[in-house]
Design an enzyme around this catalytic site. Sequence first.
Site, PDB file in Angstrom:
ATOM      1  N   SER A 149       0.832  -1.206   0.000  1.00  0.00           N
ATOM      2  CA  SER A 149       0.000   0.000   0.000  1.00  0.00           C
ATOM      3  C   SER A 149       0.869   1.260   0.000  1.00  0.00           C
ATOM      4  O   SER A 149       0.396   2.335  -0.318  1.00  0.00           O
ATOM      5  CB  SER A 149      -0.906   0.004   1.222  1.00  0.00           C
ATOM      6  OG  SER A 149      -0.129  -0.091   2.394  1.00  0.00           O
ATOM      7  N   CYS A 198       2.245  -6.666   1.860  1.00  0.00           N
ATOM      8  CA  CYS A 198       1.325  -5.818   2.626  1.00  0.00           C
ATOM      9  C   CYS A 198       0.414  -6.758   3.391  1.00  0.00           C
ATOM     10  O   CYS A 198      -0.211  -7.650   2.803  1.00  0.00           O
ATOM     11  CB  CYS A 198       0.518  -4.964   1.630  1.00  0.00           C
ATOM     12  SG  CYS A 198      -0.921  -4.138   2.323  1.00  0.00           S
TER      13      CYS A 198
END
Lengths: 267, 267
Positions: free
Chosen positions: A10, A72
């Site tokens: 992200s 992530c």
Amino acid sequence: MDAPIGVFDSGIGGLTVLREIMRQLPNENTIYFGDTARVPYGSKSKKTVLKYSRQIVRFLLTKKVKAIVVACNTASALALEEINKEIHIPIIGVVEPGVLMAAEMTETNNIGIIGTSSTIKSGMYNEFLRKVKPEITVVSKACPLFVPLVEEGLWDDRITEDIAARYLCEMKEYDIDALVLGCTHYPLIKRLIGREIGERVKLVNPAYATTQKLKELLEHKNLCNQKNEKPVHDYYVSDGPEKFVTFADGVLPFTVSETKVIDIESY
Amino acid sequence: MDAPIGVFDSGIGGLTVLREIMRQLPNENTIYFGDTARVPYGSKSKKTVLKYSRQIVRFLLTKKVKAIVVACNTASALALEEINKEIHIPIIGVVEPGVLMAAEMTETNNIGIIGTSSTIKSGMYNEFLRKVKPEITVVSKACPLFVPLVEEGLWDDRITEDIAARYLCEMKEYDIDALVLGCTHYPLIKRLIGREIGERVKLVNPAYATTQKLKELLEHKNLCNQKNEKPVHDYYVSDGPEKFVTFADGVLPFTVSETKVIDIESY
């Protein structure tokens, strides 16, 4: 096979996973995408995270990647399973390898997990851990201020120590012998966390375990790049390349010469 | 005129502006939009912030708002001017009213500004201040950890005090007599900041000045809602309504009963 490995996050935290890939697989070319325009994913719904992850995977596929690492925690937990069904190259996340490593390391069967609020709230690590080793007891604690502190560069600062002491004091009351760093930013304050939690507790860095799994997978599928004197590392972000470069230069062993900004929403 | 006032922010910080509108203009209906899926705006480029702000304005216009308050420093600085040319209802931001108020308050002509890294880096407050009163000297300081600390609820905590002391110590060496709270989160730690900077320094809350300007504007254009026994306050976000409601309940004088999630990218 000289096709690159795609790594995405992200934002900038996934660079600790990329760093581990560069270390353990020095012959591989890589492409990193940081979704800096839409960070953080942790506070977003499953639907949103899945949509964003699909866009990034489509982008990476245009770059002919041979494998994808979801660097992530949120996307690993919320999007990996679905996307794995939709594409034809290997894709792995950071949650499962971290869990397997922790389960292997513990002797007391008491494991601590720290992560962002959303990672802890989702219960993703607990769920995986219980599947792998049902007798394990999990003590989890959200540490939401660690990410901004790391991004501010306060990796070895009294304030970060102060906050770590507060976050980890409860956890010290349990007889844990392994602590999973359930957020890709945390390896950058690993030493500080280690000092705080005490030397009896082994720190589990999912980036390490994930790269081990990636290595096995590439070997098994005969996808390794056997020889590569000048591996190429490309960086893409969805916004703010300057901040990315500053941070990356503090994390990676190579200087980031160029970061391209792409319109990820068009993928 | 009972059409609502639209208020938007990149996230939840703008609620301090909404709170001020509710206080100073108790007859007005309001619609708040928090772009929680794409927060923060501060790290995003002008192009991206303008695109996001246009989408939000289009959404608010579908709700027949009579005026719009951009309760976000970044969007006020990067998008307000352009959007003002594109729509036919009044739109105001938080930067200019805050600056005018500070310029009026100072006697020493030394003003301090605190804000997020991007607000400070942009120099938006300095630029406006110099236009208004060229003899003013501006001392600015980015306080990037204040937002996560406020969002963690540590409004009156030793750690926040510790960080404030560090951020503000340099500023205390200058003879400032007014300090602009250049981020919509900061009014929530106003008392703590006041204690740290000392009572000789007046704190300027742009939310107050912005609402004053909004009030004048509505009166001037004959747009006020004269009588309204039950003002309606609607809340929309682009993601994560639970976190929004929790925070809003701590900030607003009314309980937030419902928050609707909309797909802002479709506007």
